[in-house]
Motif scaffolding. Structure first.
Motif, PDB file in Angstrom:
ATOM      1  N   LEU A  49      11.961 -20.098 -46.123  1.00 28.46           N
ATOM      2  CA  LEU A  49      11.724 -20.922 -47.100  1.00 28.46           C
ATOM      3  C   LEU A  49      10.519 -20.751 -47.898  1.00 28.46           C
ATOM      4  O   LEU A  49      10.387 -20.941 -48.952  1.00 28.46           O
ATOM      5  CB  LEU A  49      11.713 -22.154 -46.112  1.00 28.46           C
ATOM      6  N   GLU A  50       9.468 -20.299 -47.256  1.00 30.09           N
ATOM      7  CA  GLU A  50       8.242 -19.858 -47.788  1.00 30.09           C
ATOM      8  C   GLU A  50       8.568 -18.748 -48.948  1.00 30.09           C
ATOM      9  O   GLU A  50       8.235 -19.338 -50.034  1.00 30.09           O
ATOM     10  CB  GLU A  50       7.195 -19.493 -46.780  1.00 30.09           C
ATOM     11  N   ALA A  51       9.170 -18.034 -48.482  1.00 23.80           N
ATOM     12  CA  ALA A  51       9.691 -16.977 -49.663  1.00 23.80           C
ATOM     13  C   ALA A  51      10.291 -17.386 -51.029  1.00 23.80           C
ATOM     14  O   ALA A  51      10.073 -17.159 -52.086  1.00 23.80           O
ATOM     15  CB  ALA A  51      10.254 -15.713 -48.959  1.00 23.80           C
ATOM     16  N   ALA A  52      11.411 -18.414 -50.548  1.00 19.97           N
ATOM     17  CA  ALA A  52      12.269 -18.946 -51.305  1.00 19.97           C
ATOM     18  C   ALA A  52      11.421 -19.820 -52.391  1.00 19.97           C
ATOM     19  O   ALA A  52      11.580 -19.878 -53.472  1.00 19.97           O
ATOM     20  CB  ALA A  52      13.404 -19.721 -50.751  1.00 19.97           C
ATOM     21  N   ALA A  53      10.210 -20.592 -51.853  1.00 18.64           N
ATOM     22  CA  ALA A  53       9.747 -21.531 -52.600  1.00 18.64           C
ATOM     23  C   ALA A  53       8.847 -20.812 -53.520  1.00 18.64           C
ATOM     24  O   ALA A  53       8.667 -21.153 -54.685  1.00 18.64           O
ATOM     25  CB  ALA A  53       8.755 -22.301 -51.653  1.00 18.64           C
ATOM     26  N   THR A  80      15.648 -24.300 -41.976  1.00 22.42           N
ATOM     27  CA  THR A  80      14.814 -23.110 -41.043  1.00 22.42           C
ATOM     28  C   THR A  80      15.437 -21.589 -41.407  1.00 22.42           C
ATOM     29  O   THR A  80      16.445 -21.487 -42.186  1.00 22.42           O
ATOM     30  CB  THR A  80      15.498 -23.224 -39.523  1.00 22.42           C
ATOM     31  N   ASP A  81      14.649 -20.607 -41.036  1.00 22.06           N
ATOM     32  CA  ASP A  81      15.031 -19.290 -41.094  1.00 22.06           C
ATOM     33  C   ASP A  81      16.704 -19.147 -40.677  1.00 22.06           C
ATOM     34  O   ASP A  81      17.303 -18.355 -41.434  1.00 22.06           O
ATOM     35  CB  ASP A  81      14.316 -18.397 -40.505  1.00 22.06           C
ATOM     36  N   ASP A  82      16.876 -19.757 -39.709  1.00 28.99           N
ATOM     37  CA  ASP A  82      18.311 -19.519 -39.003  1.00 28.99           C
ATOM     38  C   ASP A  82      19.405 -20.114 -39.974  1.00 28.99           C
ATOM     39  O   ASP A  82      20.362 -19.518 -40.316  1.00 28.99           O
ATOM     40  CB  ASP A  82      18.525 -20.232 -37.756  1.00 28.99           C
ATOM     41  N   ALA A  83      19.002 -21.428 -40.749  1.00 28.35           N
ATOM     42  CA  ALA A  83      19.829 -21.846 -41.830  1.00 28.35           C
ATOM     43  C   ALA A  83      20.197 -20.835 -42.867  1.00 28.35           C
ATOM     44  O   ALA A  83      21.090 -20.822 -43.311  1.00 28.35           O
ATOM     45  CB  ALA A  83      19.187 -23.142 -42.425  1.00 28.35           C
ATOM     46  N   PHE A  84      18.814 -20.227 -43.314  1.00 27.38           N
ATOM     47  CA  PHE A  84      19.305 -19.240 -44.370  1.00 27.38           C
ATOM     48  C   PHE A  84      19.943 -18.151 -43.968  1.00 27.38           C
ATOM     49  O   PHE A  84      20.842 -17.512 -44.518  1.00 27.38           O
ATOM     50  CB  PHE A  84      17.662 -18.612 -45.044  1.00 27.38           C
ATOM     51  N   ALA A  85      19.852 -17.601 -42.612  1.00 30.34           N
ATOM     52  CA  ALA A  85      20.523 -16.563 -42.050  1.00 30.34           C
ATOM     53  C   ALA A  85      22.236 -16.916 -41.963  1.00 30.34           C
ATOM     54  O   ALA A  85      22.980 -15.949 -42.283  1.00 30.34           O
ATOM     55  CB  ALA A  85      20.095 -16.337 -40.797  1.00 30.34           C
ATOM     56  N   ARG A  86      22.549 -18.133 -42.185  1.00 33.87           N
ATOM     57  CA  ARG A  86      23.741 -18.468 -42.016  1.00 33.87           C
ATOM     58  C   ARG A  86      24.712 -17.992 -43.386  1.00 33.87           C
ATOM     59  O   ARG A  86      25.574 -17.967 -43.321  1.00 33.87           O
ATOM     60  CB  ARG A  86      24.195 -19.778 -41.863  1.00 33.87           C
ATOM     61  N   LEU A  87      23.780 -17.992 -44.359  1.00 29.39           N
ATOM     62  CA  LEU A  87      24.311 -17.360 -45.798  1.00 29.39           C
ATOM     63  C   LEU A  87      24.070 -16.174 -45.808  1.00 29.39           C
ATOM     64  O   LEU A  87      24.275 -15.434 -46.969  1.00 29.39           O
ATOM     65  CB  LEU A  87      23.607 -18.226 -46.583  1.00 29.39           C
ATOM     66  N   LEU A  89      21.131 -14.611 -45.812  1.00 31.02           N
ATOM     67  CA  LEU A  89      20.040 -14.580 -46.400  1.00 31.02           C
ATOM     68  C   LEU A  89      18.579 -14.654 -45.703  1.00 31.02           C
ATOM     69  O   LEU A  89      18.617 -15.233 -44.468  1.00 31.02           O
ATOM     70  CB  LEU A  89      19.690 -15.695 -47.349  1.00 31.02           C
ATOM     71  N   GLU A  90      17.571 -13.859 -45.886  1.00 29.22           N
ATOM     72  CA  GLU A  90      16.300 -13.790 -45.128  1.00 29.22           C
ATOM     73  C   GLU A  90      15.147 -13.507 -46.201  1.00 29.22           C
ATOM     74  O   GLU A  90      15.492 -13.380 -47.360  1.00 29.22           O
ATOM     75  CB  GLU A  90      16.532 -12.857 -43.728  1.00 29.22           C
ATOM     76  N   GLU A  91      14.167 -13.527 -45.804  1.00 28.68           N
ATOM     77  CA  GLU A  91      12.869 -13.442 -46.576  1.00 28.68           C
ATOM     78  C   GLU A  91      13.069 -12.088 -47.743  1.00 28.68           C
ATOM     79  O   GLU A  91      12.655 -12.234 -48.777  1.00 28.68           O
ATOM     80  CB  GLU A  91      11.706 -13.098 -45.959  1.00 28.68           C
ATOM     81  N   THR A  92      13.504 -11.230 -47.057  1.00 27.79           N
ATOM     82  CA  THR A  92      13.782  -9.659 -48.085  1.00 27.79           C
ATOM     83  C   THR A  92      14.961  -9.889 -48.614  1.00 27.79           C
ATOM     84  O   THR A  92      15.055  -8.855 -49.542  1.00 27.79           O
ATOM     85  CB  THR A  92      13.440  -8.659 -47.116  1.00 27.79           C
ATOM     86  N   THR A  93      15.590 -10.704 -48.565  1.00 34.28           N
ATOM     87  CA  THR A  93      17.341 -10.507 -49.274  1.00 34.28           C
ATOM     88  C   THR A  93      17.394 -11.439 -50.243  1.00 34.28           C
ATOM     89  O   THR A  93      18.339 -11.597 -51.074  1.00 34.28           O
ATOM     90  CB  THR A  93      18.360 -10.505 -48.127  1.00 34.28           C
ATOM     91  N   LEU A  94      16.383 -12.371 -50.537  1.00 40.91           N
ATOM     92  CA  LEU A  94      16.888 -13.516 -51.631  1.00 40.91           C
ATOM     93  C   LEU A  94      16.932 -12.929 -52.947  1.00 40.91           C
ATOM     94  O   LEU A  94      17.581 -13.777 -53.691  1.00 40.91           O
ATOM     95  CB  LEU A  94      15.400 -14.594 -51.380  1.00 40.91           C
ATOM     96  N   GLY A  95      16.757 -11.946 -52.969  1.00 39.53           N
ATOM     97  CA  GLY A  95      17.035 -11.276 -54.509  1.00 39.53           C
ATOM     98  C   GLY A  95      18.440 -11.139 -54.839  1.00 39.53           C
ATOM     99  O   GLY A  95      18.852 -11.086 -56.061  1.00 39.53           O
ATOM    100  N   PHE A 189      25.153 -15.765 -57.021  1.00 37.80           N
ATOM    101  CA  PHE A 189      24.976 -14.580 -56.582  1.00 37.80           C
ATOM    102  C   PHE A 189      24.902 -13.270 -57.468  1.00 37.80           C
ATOM    103  O   PHE A 189      25.866 -13.459 -58.589  1.00 37.80           O
ATOM    104  CB  PHE A 189      25.881 -14.307 -55.368  1.00 37.80           C
ATOM    105  N   LYS A 190      24.217 -12.444 -57.461  1.00 36.93           N
ATOM    106  CA  LYS A 190      24.126 -11.293 -58.387  1.00 36.93           C
ATOM    107  C   LYS A 190      25.299 -10.565 -58.136  1.00 36.93           C
ATOM    108  O   LYS A 190      25.779  -9.965 -58.924  1.00 36.93           O
ATOM    109  CB  LYS A 190      22.975 -10.353 -58.191  1.00 36.93           C
ATOM    110  N   ASN A 191      26.062 -10.530 -57.106  1.00 36.13           N
ATOM    111  CA  ASN A 191      27.292  -9.985 -56.581  1.00 36.13           C
ATOM    112  C   ASN A 191      28.508 -11.152 -56.613  1.00 36.13           C
ATOM    113  O   ASN A 191      28.311 -11.726 -55.569  1.00 36.13           O
ATOM    114  CB  ASN A 191      27.342  -9.113 -55.337  1.00 36.13           C
ATOM    115  N   PRO A 192      29.224 -11.071 -57.689  1.00 36.82           N
ATOM    116  CA  PRO A 192      30.002 -12.525 -57.711  1.00 36.82           C
ATOM    117  C   PRO A 192      31.131 -12.276 -56.478  1.00 36.82           C
ATOM    118  O   PRO A 192      30.985 -11.359 -56.009  1.00 36.82           O
ATOM    119  CB  PRO A 192      30.695 -12.141 -59.063  1.00 36.82           C
ATOM    120  N   ARG A 193      31.248 -13.898 -56.118  1.00 35.52           N
ATOM    121  CA  ARG A 193      32.010 -14.152 -54.967  1.00 35.52           C
ATOM    122  C   ARG A 193      33.608 -14.588 -55.262  1.00 35.52           C
ATOM    123  O   ARG A 193      34.273 -14.226 -54.254  1.00 35.52           O
ATOM    124  CB  ARG A 193      31.243 -15.184 -54.092  1.00 35.52           C
ATOM    125  N   LEU A 194      33.751 -14.954 -56.331  1.00 34.52           N
ATOM    126  CA  LEU A 194      35.143 -15.871 -56.433  1.00 34.52           C
ATOM    127  C   LEU A 194      35.748 -15.452 -57.665  1.00 34.52           C
ATOM    128  O   LEU A 194      36.635 -16.319 -58.275  1.00 34.52           O
ATOM    129  CB  LEU A 194      34.825 -17.355 -56.286  1.00 34.52           C
TER     130      LEU A 194
END
Length: 332
Positions: A49-53, A80-87, A89-95, A189-194
């Motif tokens: 969340l910090e990195a995302a902000a 939480t970090d776990d919430a982002f991980a469900r998608l 996503l983590e601090e280093t992959t928000l890109g 997402f930079k890599n399209p999904r749908l």
């Protein structure tokens, strides 16, 4: 609300952060808590969340008083970090996310003013800085905002209040079809999904119906890989979205309609859905599994195994989209 304080460790860690930060200030301000942004920075459960902000350009906003509200305060529902991980996503992959989408997603977690837990009730709503309104659901004594469980509440900051949630909330600000297009076109997402789903909807001439602003849908949206896997199962090779057109148009239409609820189950977040068999817009029934860890499995009568929700609870202007990892099949 039996699970509301199950993550009291997070709340206590926040309290420790507030006290620690206060002690580092001048004695004249030693009783003042830290800002919302500072609390997130200092708490190890919120590194993503910090990195995302920072990446989403909202860190400065949440470090200061809210100029848009007479109270000067914000209310933040903090994943939480776990919430982002469900998608994934983590601090280093928000890109992998487009920055405007990330910023809008963060603003969707923020309200003007102080919304304390004592004012959060089943069926209530709260507007967001993004615009779309979130709603509160009490499910068997556990409180949710949209499909996200509220894990801890009323963490005081110098510029508002923080509540902790277990899933990232997403709102597109667009209708079902426009949302799918955004996921197709790398606007999210930079890599399209749908991309395959959008092609299928256009091929089946369902775009207009699913864009109806007066409707309310619950849509189960298969990923690109789900369609590629379907092609393999049918003895076909799908290498690009237009390969969907190898299938009979009526068949594609029937299959797509089996991914949509438009009755009493329409427009529902995961927290509002229950296990059971439901009528879809097509001729087949859709079966939902038990509500577990904030998601439900979903299957058509022709699926050997149920599909999983990859990205649940995407709020659109005319319904809710749940991205899933399989195409829901009727008995073929």
């Amino acid at each position: 609300m039996k699970n509301l304080y199950k993550y009291t460790g997070i709340a206590l860690a926040f309290l420790g952060t507030v006290l620690t930060t206060s002690c580092e200030t001048d004695s004249a301000y030693e009783d003042e808590p830290a800002s919302i942004a500072a609390i997130a920075v200092a708490n190890p459960a919120f590194t993503t969340l910090e990195a995302a902000a920072v990446l989403g350009d909202v860190a400065v906003t949440l470090s200061n008083s809210n100029a848009g509200d007479p109270s000067g305060d914000f209310t933040v529902f903090a994943p939480t970090d776990d919430a982002f991980a469900r998608l994934g996503l983590e601090e280093t992959t928000l890109g992998v996310l487009q920055q405007p989408f990330l910023k809008n997603t963060l603003l969707y977690h923020v309200s003007n003013g102080n919304l304390l837990s004592s004012s959060i009730n089943d069926g209530g709503t709260a507007s967001s800085l993004l615009g779309p309104t979130r709603r509160f659901i009490n499910r068997d004594g556990t409180l949710y905002i949209n499909g996200s469980e509220i894990l801890a509440t009323d963490i005081s900051a110098s510029n508002g209040t923080v509540h902790v949630i277990d899933k990232v909330m997403i709102a597109s600000g667009a209708n079902v079809v426009e949302t799918a297009l955004a996921l197709q076109s790398a606007s999210v997402f930079k890599n399209p999904r749908l991309t395959y789903l959008v092609e299928a909807v256009v091929y089946a001439e369902l775009a207009e119906a699913l864009s109806n602003p007066a409707a309310s849908f619950t849509v189960f949206a298969p990923t690109d890989q789900a369609f590629i896997n379907l092609g393999t199962a049918l003895g076909l090779t799908f290498t690009q979205p237009s390969d969907i057109r190898q299938l009979d148009k009526d068949l594609v239409t029937a299959v797509l309609l089996n991914h949509v609820f438009a009755d009493v189950s329409a427009g529902k977040f995961t927290s509002e859905l229950n296990a059971g068999t439901y009528d879809a817009l097509g001729s087949d029934d859709i079966t939902l599994g038990a509500f577990t860890d904030g998601v439900l499995s979903v299957s058509g009568s022709g699926n050997a195994a149920p599909a999983n929700m990859v990205i649940p609870d995407v709020q659109t202007t005319n319904g809710i989209v749940h991205v899933i990892d399989q195409v829901l099949l009727p008995n073929l």
